[in-house]
Design a protein around this motif. Structure first.
Motif, PDB file in Angstrom:
ATOM      1  N   UNK A 160     -16.438  54.163 -16.808  1.00 30.00           N
ATOM      2  CA  UNK A 160     -15.418  53.726 -16.896  1.00 30.00           C
ATOM      3  C   UNK A 160     -13.803  53.707 -16.158  1.00 30.00           C
ATOM      4  N   UNK A 161     -14.103  54.250 -15.071  1.00 32.00           N
ATOM      5  CA  UNK A 161     -12.746  54.192 -13.720  1.00 32.00           C
ATOM      6  C   UNK A 161     -12.792  52.991 -13.108  1.00 32.00           C
ATOM      7  N   UNK A 162     -13.370  51.786 -13.652  1.00 34.04           N
ATOM      8  CA  UNK A 162     -13.151  50.496 -13.182  1.00 34.04           C
ATOM      9  C   UNK A 162     -11.979  50.146 -13.166  1.00 34.04           C
ATOM     10  N   UNK A 163     -10.967  49.232 -12.384  1.00 26.09           N
ATOM     11  CA  UNK A 163      -9.922  49.074 -12.241  1.00 26.09           C
ATOM     12  C   UNK A 163      -9.880  47.642 -13.071  1.00 26.09           C
ATOM     13  N   UNK A 164      -9.291  47.148 -14.387  1.00 23.33           N
ATOM     14  CA  UNK A 164      -9.497  45.844 -14.774  1.00 23.33           C
ATOM     15  C   UNK A 164      -8.046  44.868 -15.163  1.00 23.33           C
ATOM     16  N   UNK A 165      -8.244  44.067 -14.530  1.00 23.94           N
ATOM     17  CA  UNK A 165      -6.072  43.778 -14.350  1.00 23.94           C
ATOM     18  C   UNK A 165      -6.280  42.177 -14.487  1.00 23.94           C
ATOM     19  N   UNK A 166      -5.431  42.036 -14.463  1.00 29.69           N
ATOM     20  CA  UNK A 166      -5.277  40.104 -15.288  1.00 29.69           C
ATOM     21  C   UNK A 166      -4.543  39.449 -14.122  1.00 29.69           C
ATOM     22  N   UNK A 167      -4.561  38.489 -13.913  1.00 33.65           N
ATOM     23  CA  UNK A 167      -3.724  37.713 -13.354  1.00 33.65           C
ATOM     24  C   UNK A 167      -3.036  36.423 -14.577  1.00 33.65           C
ATOM     25  N   UNK A 168      -1.702  36.873 -13.527  1.00 34.27           N
ATOM     26  CA  UNK A 168      -0.480  36.330 -14.804  1.00 34.27           C
ATOM     27  C   UNK A 168       0.753  35.755 -14.119  1.00 34.27           C
ATOM     28  N   UNK A 169       1.433  34.666 -14.325  1.00 36.35           N
ATOM     29  CA  UNK A 169       1.953  33.877 -13.672  1.00 36.35           C
ATOM     30  C   UNK A 169       3.409  34.628 -12.788  1.00 36.35           C
ATOM     31  N   UNK A 170       3.693  34.723 -11.257  1.00 37.23           N
ATOM     32  CA  UNK A 170       4.417  35.469 -10.516  1.00 37.23           C
ATOM     33  C   UNK A 170       5.646  35.176 -10.368  1.00 37.23           C
ATOM     34  N   UNK A 171       7.215  35.764  -9.757  1.00 32.40           N
ATOM     35  CA  UNK A 171       7.784  35.547  -9.540  1.00 32.40           C
ATOM     36  C   UNK A 171       8.587  36.003  -7.959  1.00 32.40           C
ATOM     37  N   UNK A 172       9.203  35.061  -7.160  1.00 34.47           N
ATOM     38  CA  UNK A 172       9.283  35.078  -6.399  1.00 34.47           C
ATOM     39  C   UNK A 172      10.155  36.575  -5.587  1.00 34.47           C
ATOM     40  N   UNK A 173      10.674  36.640  -6.964  1.00 36.49           N
ATOM     41  CA  UNK A 173      11.572  38.058  -7.071  1.00 36.49           C
ATOM     42  C   UNK A 173      10.909  39.375  -6.822  1.00 36.49           C
ATOM     43  N   UNK A 174       8.859  39.186  -7.291  1.00 36.77           N
ATOM     44  CA  UNK A 174       8.001  40.203  -6.681  1.00 36.77           C
ATOM     45  C   UNK A 174       7.850  40.928  -5.616  1.00 36.77           C
ATOM     46  N   UNK A 175       8.681  39.717  -4.938  1.00 38.81           N
ATOM     47  CA  UNK A 175       8.127  40.111  -3.112  1.00 38.81           C
ATOM     48  C   UNK A 175       9.471  40.312  -2.583  1.00 38.81           C
ATOM     49  N   UNK A 176       9.199  41.818  -2.602  1.00 37.43           N
ATOM     50  CA  UNK A 176      10.290  42.715  -2.415  1.00 37.43           C
ATOM     51  C   UNK A 176      10.047  43.953  -1.822  1.00 37.43           C
ATOM     52  N   UNK A 177      10.683  44.650  -1.154  1.00 33.28           N
ATOM     53  CA  UNK A 177      10.168  46.322  -0.480  1.00 33.28           C
ATOM     54  C   UNK A 177       9.842  47.177  -1.310  1.00 33.28           C
ATOM     55  N   UNK A 178       8.339  47.638  -1.226  1.00 33.24           N
ATOM     56  CA  UNK A 178       7.721  48.321  -2.364  1.00 33.24           C
ATOM     57  C   UNK A 178       6.554  47.859  -2.605  1.00 33.24           C
ATOM     58  N   UNK A 179       6.836  46.282  -3.258  1.00 35.27           N
ATOM     59  CA  UNK A 179       5.732  45.909  -4.046  1.00 35.27           C
ATOM     60  C   UNK A 179       4.263  46.603  -3.275  1.00 35.27           C
ATOM     61  N   UNK A 180       3.208  46.306  -3.777  1.00 36.15           N
ATOM     62  CA  UNK A 180       1.969  46.223  -3.565  1.00 36.15           C
ATOM     63  C   UNK A 180       1.516  45.317  -3.531  1.00 36.15           C
ATOM     64  N   UNK A 181       0.843  44.771  -2.538  1.00 35.93           N
ATOM     65  CA  UNK A 181       0.365  43.157  -2.562  1.00 35.93           C
ATOM     66  C   UNK A 181      -1.014  43.000  -2.021  1.00 35.93           C
ATOM     67  N   UNK A 182      -1.697  41.905  -2.510  1.00 33.71           N
ATOM     68  CA  UNK A 182      -2.770  40.870  -1.464  1.00 33.71           C
ATOM     69  C   UNK A 182      -2.252  40.149  -1.105  1.00 33.71           C
ATOM     70  N   UNK A 183      -2.424  39.655  -0.505  1.00 32.45           N
ATOM     71  CA  UNK A 183      -2.514  37.990   0.516  1.00 32.45           C
ATOM     72  C   UNK A 183      -3.549  37.803   0.896  1.00 32.45           C
ATOM     73  N   UNK A 184      -4.832  36.559   0.235  1.00 28.92           N
ATOM     74  CA  UNK A 184      -6.112  36.371   0.470  1.00 28.92           C
ATOM     75  C   UNK A 184      -6.478  35.257   1.367  1.00 28.92           C
TER      76      UNK A 184
END
Length: 210
Positions: A160-184
């Motif tokens: 039940x505690x497993x995180x479930x997420x979806x990959x969706x189309x992102x925008x460059x505006x989301x690259x900003x201070x405070x954003x939590x990220x992963x660089x593959x």
């Protein structure tokens, strides 16, 4: 929470298909010197992101002009259907199954990205399986998902505690201070600096769990 049917405006399918090719290389670690980075953007100076990593270190990563953004949005286990293409970060169990730490659901345009089973670095001894869902059943330990990939199959127990997420189309505006990220797959350039042409950004403040 995003519905699978609403992820991809038709005009974006082609561009996300390109991201699929790029992501495949990153997930498969085919680059000679890839560096996976998880953390929070502290500031941005021009094309340079100043990132505080999950380990607490400070790194600078330069963005290419054609940087691609993959949004990572919270969703539910009910969105995982037979035939869904998913990635599972997990811990191996004594019986040979995988206990999911997190599952990310790929959009159809990214089906086949880095298909297979491999070691992962979310936690010590963790694994990553990118595969197609063969079936899902309920169990006393949580949902059980059987996945198949070109060289094999895995049984995945989803607590039940497993995180479930979806990959969706992102925008460059989301690259900003405070954003939590992963660089593959950040790469070292000739001058020793790090550079990336793709980044995953958590939506609504979530940290990418993969």
């Amino acid at each position: 929470m995003p519905k699978i049917s609403s992820w991809l405006p038709r005009s974006l399918v082609a561009s996300l298909a390109v991201v699929s090719v790029l992501a495949s290389a990153a997930w498969a670690q085919q680059s000679p010197t890839p560096t996976r980075i998880r953390g929070t953007i502290e500031s941005i100076d021009g094309k340079t992101m100043n990132i505080k990593t999950r380990e607490g270190t400070d790194v600078k990563v330069n963005m290419t002009d054609d940087i691609s953004v993959i949004g990572i949005a919270k969703t539910s286990l009910s969105e995982i259907k037979q035939g869904s293409y998913i990635g599972v970060s997990a811990m191996p169990q004594p019986d040979g199954s995988q206990k999911a730490l997190a599952i990310h659901i790929f959009p159809e345009a990214m089906r086949g990205a880095a298909e297979g089973f491999r070691p992962w670095d979310l936690r010590p001894n963790s694994t990553m399986t990118n595969a197609t869902v063969a079936q899902t059943v309920a169990s006393v330990d949580g949902q059980v998902i059987e996945v198949k990939y070109k060289d094999g199959e895995k049984k995945v127990v989803v607590p039940p505690d497993a995180a479930i997420v979806a990959f969706v189309t992102g925008e460059k505006s989301e690259i900003k201070p405070g954003a939590k990220i992963i660089i593959f797959g950040a790469k070292k350039t000739a001058d020793g600096s790090l550079e990336t042409n793709r980044i995953g950004v958590g939506r609504d403040g979530i940290a990418p769990p993969m």
